[in-house]
Design a protein around this motif. Structure first.
Motif, PDB file in Angstrom:
ATOM      1  N   ASP A  58      13.472  -6.528 -17.173  1.00  0.00           N
ATOM      2  CA  ASP A  58      14.468  -7.108 -16.267  1.00  0.00           C
ATOM      3  C   ASP A  58      15.282  -5.951 -15.681  1.00  0.00           C
ATOM      4  O   ASP A  58      16.260  -5.493 -16.282  1.00  0.00           O
ATOM      5  CB  ASP A  58      15.370  -8.079 -17.024  1.00  0.00           C
ATOM      6  CG  ASP A  58      16.334  -8.827 -16.103  1.00  0.00           C
ATOM      7  OD1 ASP A  58      16.601  -8.349 -14.980  1.00  0.00           O
ATOM      8  OD2 ASP A  58      16.850  -9.877 -16.529  1.00  0.00           O
ATOM      9  N   ASP A  86       7.020  -5.183 -17.654  1.00  0.00           N
ATOM     10  CA  ASP A  86       7.748  -6.445 -17.511  1.00  0.00           C
ATOM     11  C   ASP A  86       9.158  -6.322 -18.091  1.00  0.00           C
ATOM     12  O   ASP A  86       9.459  -6.859 -19.162  1.00  0.00           O
ATOM     13  CB  ASP A  86       6.967  -7.559 -18.201  1.00  0.00           C
ATOM     14  CG  ASP A  86       7.522  -8.932 -17.876  1.00  0.00           C
ATOM     15  OD1 ASP A  86       8.275  -9.049 -16.890  1.00  0.00           O
ATOM     16  OD2 ASP A  86       7.220  -9.894 -18.617  1.00  0.00           O
ATOM     17  N   ARG A 130      17.339  -5.601 -13.167  1.00  0.00           N
ATOM     18  CA  ARG A 130      18.756  -5.813 -12.844  1.00  0.00           C
ATOM     19  C   ARG A 130      19.608  -5.855 -14.107  1.00  0.00           C
ATOM     20  O   ARG A 130      20.736  -5.367 -14.133  1.00  0.00           O
ATOM     21  CB  ARG A 130      18.923  -7.103 -12.040  1.00  0.00           C
ATOM     22  CG  ARG A 130      18.166  -7.119 -10.724  1.00  0.00           C
ATOM     23  CD  ARG A 130      18.759  -6.197  -9.656  1.00  0.00           C
ATOM     24  NE  ARG A 130      18.535  -4.782  -9.854  1.00  0.00           N
ATOM     25  CZ  ARG A 130      17.444  -4.113  -9.463  1.00  0.00           C
ATOM     26  NH1 ARG A 130      16.454  -4.759  -8.895  1.00  0.00           N
ATOM     27  NH2 ARG A 130      17.346  -2.815  -9.645  1.00  0.00           N
ATOM     28  N   ALA A 131      19.076  -6.423 -15.186  1.00  0.00           N
ATOM     29  CA  ALA A 131      19.815  -6.466 -16.450  1.00  0.00           C
ATOM     30  C   ALA A 131      19.951  -5.065 -17.034  1.00  0.00           C
ATOM     31  O   ALA A 131      21.017  -4.687 -17.527  1.00  0.00           O
ATOM     32  CB  ALA A 131      19.123  -7.392 -17.445  1.00  0.00           C
TER      33      ALA A 131
END
Length: 202
Positions: free
Chosen positions: A38, A36, A40-41
């Motif tokens: 992010d 889990d 794209r971050a």
């Protein structure tokens, strides 16, 4: 009987159906868990632009994320990027975006960069990136619509709006690269690493 020799199950930090199928077919005893993060971050903060480097980074981050939750277990992370020249593609958000991606890819050669990494106790032990070159044929808007009608929601589950192991095969005229790379997991190099760790019976 599994050929896995590890004292604990291998962990796949992915819920990808294709990746799970590859490990199952290879006879490995594993558990699949979601990493889990992010994505794209992570990509934006890295400053990386090369598709292969981005795929490698995300594979390592996924493996590390899950390995911190599973002490002493070997964790496999994987990622795949699709690039047409300097343009990178993500999973389409819906049918309209899938159609736009297919129009952009039609008649051109794009590259799939598939990365794998193995981590244990928060340390990356192995990583690799492989590349497949995909020559998509030219097709009409009517053919795109017919393909999207048949493929349904599956087009939003993979970059480029296709799955080569399914109806996506109709979109191509030539492919350079191994089957495992196209499905998103450089399996041969992964197995070689696991064999080197004395984790496989074969």
């Amino acid at each position: 009987m599994s050929i896995w020799r590890g004292q604990q199950k291998l962990i796949l930090a992915s819920q990808s159906r294709a990746r799970k199928m590859l490990l199952e077919n290879a006879g490995l005893d594993f558990e699949a868990l979601l990493a889990d993060i992010d994505e794209r971050a992570v990509q934006a903060n890295s400053g990386l632009a090369a598709p292969g480097a981005i795929a490698g980074l995300l594979a390592r981050e996924k493996a590390l994320f899950v390995s911190r939750q599973k002490p002493r277990q070997y964790v496999v992370g994987a990622d795949q990027t699709l690039a047409l020249g300097q343009r990178m593609f993500s999973k389409p958000a819906g049918r309209a975006q899938a159609a736009e991606q297919l129009r952009a890819l039609a008649g051109h050669v794009h590259e799939l960069h598939s990365a794998v990494a193995v981590a244990r106790d928060g340390t990356v032990l192995f990583s690799d990136v492989s590349v497949a070159r995909m020559s998509m044929r030219r097709f009409t808007d009517a053919e795109i619509e017919a393909y999207l009608d048949q493929a349904g929601a599956a087009v939003t589950t993979s970059v480029g709006a296709y799955q080569l192991e399914s109806l996506g095969v109709h979109l191509f005229e030539r492919i350079e690269g191994d089957h495992f790379t196209i499905l998103g997991l450089p399996l041969l190099s992964l197995l070689a690493f696991l064999r080197g760790e004395n984790l496989l019976a074969v």
